[in-house]
Scaffold this motif. Structure first.
Motif, PDB file in Angstrom:
ATOM      1  N   ASP A   1      47.223  14.546 -42.641  1.00  0.00           N
ATOM      2  CA  ASP A   1      48.370  15.118 -42.010  1.00  0.00           C
ATOM      3  C   ASP A   1      48.879  14.295 -40.765  1.00  0.00           C
ATOM      4  O   ASP A   1      48.065  14.139 -39.852  1.00  0.00           O
ATOM      5  CB  ASP A   1      48.158  16.454 -41.696  1.00  0.00           C
ATOM      6  CG  ASP A   1      48.106  17.679 -42.885  1.00  0.00           C
ATOM      7  OD1 ASP A   1      48.556  17.322 -43.931  1.00  0.00           O
ATOM      8  OD2 ASP A   1      47.172  18.226 -42.733  1.00  0.00           O
TER       9      ASP A   1
ATOM     10  N   THR B   1      51.550  14.614 -37.740  1.00  0.00           N
ATOM     11  CA  THR B   1      52.628  15.628 -37.058  1.00  0.00           C
ATOM     12  C   THR B   1      53.486  14.653 -36.322  1.00  0.00           C
ATOM     13  O   THR B   1      53.082  13.931 -35.158  1.00  0.00           O
ATOM     14  CB  THR B   1      51.840  16.408 -36.146  1.00  0.00           C
ATOM     15  OG1 THR B   1      51.028  17.337 -37.077  1.00  0.00           O
ATOM     16  CG2 THR B   1      53.013  17.432 -35.455  1.00  0.00           C
TER      17      THR B   1
ATOM     18  N   THR C   1      54.979  18.294 -39.795  1.00  0.00           N
ATOM     19  CA  THR C   1      53.985  17.746 -40.336  1.00  0.00           C
ATOM     20  C   THR C   1      54.039  17.215 -41.733  1.00  0.00           C
ATOM     21  O   THR C   1      54.643  17.993 -42.488  1.00  0.00           O
ATOM     22  CB  THR C   1      52.790  18.699 -40.477  1.00  0.00           C
ATOM     23  OG1 THR C   1      52.569  19.227 -38.996  1.00  0.00           O
ATOM     24  CG2 THR C   1      51.324  18.383 -40.683  1.00  0.00           C
TER      25      THR C   1
ATOM     26  N   TYR D   1      52.119  15.675 -45.124  1.00  0.00           N
ATOM     27  CA  TYR D   1      50.980  15.604 -45.828  1.00  0.00           C
ATOM     28  C   TYR D   1      51.105  14.259 -46.610  1.00  0.00           C
ATOM     29  O   TYR D   1      51.788  13.784 -47.335  1.00  0.00           O
ATOM     30  CB  TYR D   1      50.779  16.659 -46.724  1.00  0.00           C
ATOM     31  CG  TYR D   1      49.517  16.602 -47.661  1.00  0.00           C
ATOM     32  CD1 TYR D   1      48.240  16.335 -47.392  1.00  0.00           C
ATOM     33  CD2 TYR D   1      49.788  16.436 -49.071  1.00  0.00           C
ATOM     34  CE1 TYR D   1      47.218  16.242 -48.199  1.00  0.00           C
ATOM     35  CE2 TYR D   1      48.723  16.320 -50.031  1.00  0.00           C
ATOM     36  CZ  TYR D   1      47.335  16.038 -49.260  1.00  0.00           C
ATOM     37  OH  TYR D   1      46.482  16.028 -50.435  1.00  0.00           O
TER      38      TYR D   1
END
Length: 137
Positions: A79, A81, A87, A89
């Protein structure tokens, strides 16, 4: 964007075969100290830990990265951010291949324009090419 309203954004699976054993590719790619050497789209300079996340200066600004725990399956999902707080994935795998290892990174278009999606695809391709060059030397 080319995908229709309500339709999920498209994904691209960007692959690179590396003439190197998969365990070596995974071990190198899973080491956060190596990220600046090959993952320019993610880390431009030294990566450091803050608790259980990695912090990096990326082309997008300061990002935090959280990888799945090390494993024997070649999974490098992480992930990221972004500076905005969003965020993202990122599925990533190192697979056994007859010629060594195959690295597969899944890129999702999300809210990008087609041109931005193409640019990000090229950036991932360049990152995987750098990874291959480092490990095949």
């Amino acid at each position: 964007m080319s995908h229709g309203t309500g339709a999920p954004p498209p994904s691209r699976h960007i692959c690179r075969v590396i003439a190197c054993p998969p365990q070596r590719v995974y071990g190198y790619a899973a080491n956060p100290e190596h990220l600046p050497a090959w993952a320019a789209g993610l880390a431009r300079s030294e990566v450091h830990r803050e608790g259980d996340v990695l912090v990096a200066d990326s082309p997008m600004g300061r990002v935090t990265v959280r990888f799945v725990p090390r494993n024997d399956l070649g999974v490098l999902d992480h992930d990221v951010t972004l500076p905005s707080g969003e965020t993202v994935y990122n599925p990533m795998r190192v697979l056994a291949h007859p010629d060594g290892a195959e690295v597969v990174f899944t890129l999702r278009q999300r809210d990008m324009t087609d041109a931005e999606f193409d640019r990000d695809t090229r950036m991932v391709e360049e990152d995987l090419a750098r990874l291959a060059a480092l490990l095949e030397d």
